[in-house]
Design an enzyme around this catalytic site. Structure first.
Site, PDB file in Angstrom:
ATOM      1  N   GLY A 101       0.789  -1.224   0.000  1.00 16.33           N
ATOM      2  CA  GLY A 101       0.000   0.000   0.000  1.00 16.33           C
ATOM      3  C   GLY A 101       0.817   1.268   0.000  1.00 16.33           C
ATOM      4  O   GLY A 101       1.951   1.281  -0.484  1.00 16.33           O
TER       5      GLY A 101
ATOM      6  N   LEU B  54      -3.964  -5.961  -4.753  1.00 16.73           N
ATOM      7  CA  LEU B  54      -3.019  -4.858  -4.569  1.00 16.73           C
ATOM      8  C   LEU B  54      -1.634  -5.356  -4.135  1.00 16.73           C
ATOM      9  O   LEU B  54      -1.504  -6.007  -3.108  1.00 16.73           O
ATOM     10  CB  LEU B  54      -3.567  -3.877  -3.514  1.00 16.73           C
ATOM     11  N   ASP B  55      -0.627  -4.998  -4.919  1.00 11.79           N
ATOM     12  CA  ASP B  55       0.754  -5.363  -4.613  1.00 11.79           C
ATOM     13  C   ASP B  55       0.907  -6.863  -4.396  1.00 11.79           C
ATOM     14  O   ASP B  55       1.705  -7.301  -3.573  1.00 11.79           O
ATOM     15  CB  ASP B  55       1.247  -4.591  -3.382  1.00 11.79           C
ATOM     16  N   GLU B  56       0.143  -7.660  -5.150  1.00 11.90           N
ATOM     17  CA  GLU B  56       0.185  -9.092  -4.879  1.00 11.90           C
ATOM     18  C   GLU B  56       0.438  -9.940  -6.116  1.00 11.90           C
ATOM     19  O   GLU B  56       0.243 -11.135  -6.082  1.00 11.90           O
ATOM     20  CB  GLU B  56      -1.135  -9.532  -4.233  1.00 11.90           C
TER      21      GLU B  56
END
Lengths: 278, 278, 278, 278
Positions: free
Chosen positions: C195, C221-223
């Site tokens: 995040g 998200l960011d994964e």
């Protein structure tokens, strides 16, 4: 508020920190940071302080002179950008890195000019609005070439000269004009692989790690005081050309980090070594 | 000659370094090293000095108390080995590392005892002539087990407790008995992969780097002040068991290096962070 | 001579390497390199070969289809530059790195265009003669903005989209348009500090190492699947702004190295992981 | 199930992988992994395969001999522990590391004996129930000493000899008895600082990185084929003794990792280099 960097080198004796910080305290200056070190072989005391406030530099200098041993070297410098000249040849990666940082105000230096013994990089330098001078070594003697270089450099009165993959060896005469002012990036983990084509040397030796070294230039080839070194792993699958290509990323970052230390007045040179307060 | 480590933490104000070094100077002590730092969020000043000479610690303490703000925390400690107790479970690698260093006088600590909740490591510990106590958690409550652990630990009045891959979570009650005195090695790069089996978590997430974290233990799982972290590269060819095996070398060195800092009084704890003067 | 990269993914069975290399051998192709891997959780066989010669790709494809299991995924690609579009916001360092490499033919890609949701970087991009498009998100909905972005991107039919510090989260809809074709650089060592403002998070947690992660973008998200990660040491003296500044060097190199792997067809994506043949 | 490691080195030609894997396939063996490499300077093909199943090694050998060039070197070895002898002097750290790993079955080798030219480490070795032999070099010639060493070593018929900080230079005669069978750990980043006291040399040169090198021993001092290297950062505050102390952690891990590769048959030696399939 203005920040002043105070650098002191002198023979060690009891109470130096107390006395030096006393000068700052009695002049009402905030001390942002202090770092000190006593070199055991020579018993020399090194101290770097950053002080803040409405600094009367002559007054501080007088104060320090009064309480330090006679041989003390004291420098006070206002935190500001250094004027530099960059020398380069054909490879762009170190020069590119410096031009980009300069363009965005991240270099802590003004690039007055780039001088190349070839003209390969003129196009790049011009894109950033920096003057590029081509001083070819073709058809003239080594001494004549260096004389031309010297004249051009001196026009800009630079505080530092950066060899960004400048592939010629400077003559002792030129080096002596700029003591502890010339920074070079050597494409090996010194003192391994001194001299020409270190990646080829590394490949032939079968090493598993290659590196780069940023150092001040003195009159012993690849032997000046080392500022910073970094390495990377390699293996048998890489040709020396591939090592050279991969090594460029190390070179450009090592040079950039070394210059940050130089331009920020973080370094003392003592003999063939550096004392670095990060 | 005797060396004394002086650690000071207090609200920052002008002239602290001058005043503190004045106390050392006027008592004729050599200062081997000074390091200081002002934490910007809290404006707390931290200083660690090593002084040498025939030190009258009460006199120094009085001197410092006289010139420092009232809330100042001042500790003077003679450079000497710390008494420690090690807790372990079944994995040997961190314990082995500490036993070997201890055996050759390289740990800067006396291992008073090793306590295991299993008896797997008794044989190893006995080879080095260190007392091993097996306190099984089988068939008793968590609280009963910790009560037994606490009694055994207290027999030795250790200055620090080292969790060398001790695979049980301590209760808040036990942690509170030893504030900033318990050091744990967690087998991940915190705060990634908190909790059980971090290598399996790392494998499943497909990370390209794994790590280990040495930290002080507080009452939030894997959340105490971090002392040291190291990492290593991994790739898709490694199973999580192979990652765990490779990671052990990182874990044992991170723990050993963190303990060196702890036992050498290099660390201040402030909230959930550490200030480390290396 | 022409080089063809052959990538195969299929359920594992005995003799696959023998059969696959047989197709190359019987077509008289030199095999420059082979790499293979069987993913143990899924039992999927991955192989990447580079073959040389006057390659009839349809003939090779037919040959491979004839000997491989029905579900096999086979791709043959000529070694050539990929067409890409770069998205950016205000920070220049990743974009600069890619522009410089592109300018000197080192990126293995054609930058068709740079699109910014701000216009800060237009000046830089123009210096390199690359088209820059400013598509502001001001005063329009998220969906409207992405629709405009999508239209602009599609004009160039890029094979990959690079988020070079593009500080907006893509909608699931846009991500789905480009499966395994969007590469992001996240300024933390994922999965730590997912995040916003990971450097601030890292500072507040007091970690001793920070990092950067290049990954394919999916709708978590960011994964997405991680391609490459690198880290650097930090300490208590650094503010989060200083960590962010230092971290940029890591970010730009991690992104550049990840893109080298992507553009060179070195990567297979399997679920949320990558298999990388370097 | 039994695993067999097949190592092949021969002049490169088209179709080798196809033909070799054909031998495995037609004998119904599972291939766990294949790795291959063609050394460009010599055009030698190297391949390492791990095969599984009820392997008839003579049959495989015959099969491979039938399809490979006449000069091919083929070795088949069952995955099992190697017999080794360790030589040491006074420093314990590398020996300790190997003894601990051996004690817990992690070394992939049987330590038949430790031989010291001093008796300092006898106590440690005895704690682990391993025979220690003290063969002093005092009062006898270099040749006589090596003759005694040789006799003792030969009693154990070791497959490898590990120099774990053995501080004597072996004579050419002894080295020739064990071609590519002697592994040394040198306490520098070779080829920097060959010879005695490399940490002192590094200190005097003012380098910012030190390292360690594990290599096979040949008859050029510190010049055999390099297996593995690692480095660590140092700075001006460290004396050479402190560098030496810190460097020990690097040395012991580099040696342990190199031995893992050696004992697992991961290495080919070609001239003064290694090809390593990890």
């Amino acid at each position: 508020m203005q920040e002043i960097i105070v650098k002191i080198a002198c023979p060690d004796e009891k109470g130096l920190v107390h006395k030096i910080t006393g000068v700052f305290y009695h002049n009402q200056h905030n001390v942002i940071s202090n770092q000190e070190f006593v070199e055991p072989d020579t018993n020399i005391f090194f101290m770097r302080s950053v002080i803040q406030g409405d600094v009367d530099t002559q007054r501080i200098l007088n104060g320090l002179t009064g309480i330090l041993p006679q041989q003390a070297q004291i420098t006070l410098s206002v935190k500001q950008k250094k004027n530099i000249v960059i020398l380069a040849t054909k490879e762009h990666h170190c020069l590119s890195e410096l031009l980009i940082r300069h363009h965005f105000g991240e270099l802590n230096a003004n690039i007055c000019a780039v001088i190349g013994n070839h003209d390969h990089l003129a196009e790049l330098v011009n894109r950033f609005g920096i003057p590029f001078y081509h001083i070819s070594a073709e058809g003239i003697s080594r001494e004549e070439h260096e004389q031309l270089m010297h004249e051009k450099i001196n026009n800009f009165q630079p505080e530092y000269i950066v060899l960004a993959k400048y592939m010629r060896i400077l003559t002792p005469w030129l080096v002596e004009q700029y003591p502890d002012q010339i920074i070079n990036i050597h494409h090996s983990f010194l003192p391994a692989f001194i001299g020409a084509n270190p990646y080829k040397q590394a490949y032939e030796r079968g090493v598993k790690i290659i590196g780069a070294t940023a150092h001040f230039v003195n009159n012993h080839l690849d032997e000046g005081p080392i500022i910073r070194q970094e390495v990377m792993h390699v293996d048998h699958t890489q040709s020396w050309q591939e090592m050279a290509q991969a090594g460029r990323d190390v070179e450009k970052l090592v040079l950039a980090k070394a210059l940050k230390l130089v331009f920020n007045d973080n370094i003392f040179v003592i003999g063939n070594k550096t004392v670095i307060f990060e």
